[in-house]
Design an enzyme around this catalytic site. Sequence first.
Site, mmCIF file in Angstrom:
data_model
loop_
_atom_site.group_PDB
_atom_site.id
_atom_site.type_symbol
_atom_site.label_atom_id
_atom_site.label_comp_id
_atom_site.label_asym_id
_atom_site.label_seq_id
_atom_site.Cartn_x
_atom_site.Cartn_y
_atom_site.Cartn_z
ATOM 1 N N PHE A 194 0.852 -1.190 0.000
ATOM 2 C CA PHE A 194 0.000 0.000 0.000
ATOM 3 C C PHE A 194 0.887 1.238 0.000
ATOM 4 O O PHE A 194 1.590 1.513 0.976
ATOM 5 C CB PHE A 194 -0.934 -0.002 1.208
ATOM 6 N N ALA A 195 0.876 1.956 -1.124
ATOM 7 C CA ALA A 195 1.654 3.192 -1.262
ATOM 8 C C ALA A 195 0.666 4.356 -1.254
ATOM 9 O O ALA A 195 0.277 4.887 -2.301
ATOM 10 C CB ALA A 195 2.465 3.170 -2.550
ATOM 11 N N TYR B 171 3.742 7.627 1.236
ATOM 12 C CA TYR B 171 4.386 6.316 1.174
ATOM 13 C C TYR B 171 4.734 5.907 -0.257
ATOM 14 O O TYR B 171 5.413 4.899 -0.460
ATOM 15 C CB TYR B 171 3.489 5.262 1.826
ATOM 16 N N ASP C 171 7.325 0.321 3.207
ATOM 17 C CA ASP C 171 8.483 1.079 3.684
ATOM 18 C C ASP C 171 9.587 0.140 4.163
ATOM 19 O O ASP C 171 10.134 0.267 5.260
ATOM 20 C CB ASP C 171 8.083 2.057 4.788
ATOM 21 N N GLU D 272 -3.195 -5.076 12.942
ATOM 22 C CA GLU D 272 -2.322 -6.075 13.555
ATOM 23 C C GLU D 272 -3.006 -6.776 14.723
ATOM 24 O O GLU D 272 -2.807 -7.980 14.940
ATOM 25 C CB GLU D 272 -1.030 -5.406 14.024
#
Length: 356
Positions: A125-126, A130, A217, A307
């Site tokens: 996911f950019a 990002y 990242d 998460e």
Amino acid sequence: MFQDKCKKGRERKWIYFLIYLATLLLLSFCWYATRNHRWHSWIVLSCNPQASIDNVNQSSKLDLLKEVSLQRMLYKKPDTMKPPRSDVLMMTPWFAPIVWHGTYNFDMLNAQFHQKNVRIGITVFAIKKYTAFIKTFIETAEMFFMLGHTVNYYVFTDRVGDIPNITLGEGRQLVILKVPSYNRWQEVSMRRMEMIRDQSRQRFVNEVDYLVCVDVDMVFSDDVGVEILSDSFGTLHPSYFRASRAQFTYERRQQSTAYIPTDEGDFYYAGGYFGGTVEEVYKLSNFCHNAMMTDKGNNIEAIWHDESYLNKYFLYHKPTKILSPEYLWDNNFGVPEVLKRRRFVAVPKNHNAVRN
């Protein structure tokens, strides 16, 4: 009159006798039928070789099975009394292997997966700033990730124009998926599960066999291959792989669907690296998204967002393989002795500057 009474008495006795006899026969029949059903409930089929020859042209799914057979290979013989590593846990209580360097023969695994012609998708996911990481991510993946295999890079982004044109190897392609932009980075993090679920159902299931879902990242710094592939896999979080259960940052509020009691839990899994077959990733992402939406309706946001829900899922849906922290590392933690490789490493950055 006395004779009439005797006659009627004899008639009644005969009637009673006939009733008793009929009852006895009925009970005997029922017992035999039950006994016969209990012990003889098989079906007898005739296996006629001639009939098999006559039906040779009829197709079956088994006729399409492909044989996977290794060629001659020279490698060190495994020794049942000498495990390849004794310094780390290599197997979970539910018989899922934990992948560490030195615990597998890559050439053997690679040869098997090559014959299966597996197709691997990797999702990132950019979103917003990002996009700055995507170039280095893909360039290093081209050097280390699933070399020699068919790979689709699935890039979810709200800034299509910021995605650079990168030359890829044979059998590898970049697929850009335009998605909405969200104001909060937490919202972006949690919405990942929804997007992976939807694309798994609509697209991924038709294009790849396995999905690897990771953070953007990061950079690949060593080989990552088919040794990670399984029905479902999670990755030990680099911050907690040596921690006690009490130190795990599970969601502890009972109001949340991500809640895990203090006396439960196997490992703490990282949200930035999971995967499996498309079907299993669909189940995982669907569970996590639905749980998030339930919490959102109750004005609850789990402590570590997607998460937290991932850890709840893996607690009750055990992964079939677990990746060691070699596959997700941060050099700020140093290099412990057990870490023989650092295959996927976090890019140094100012988190607040990137997220805002």
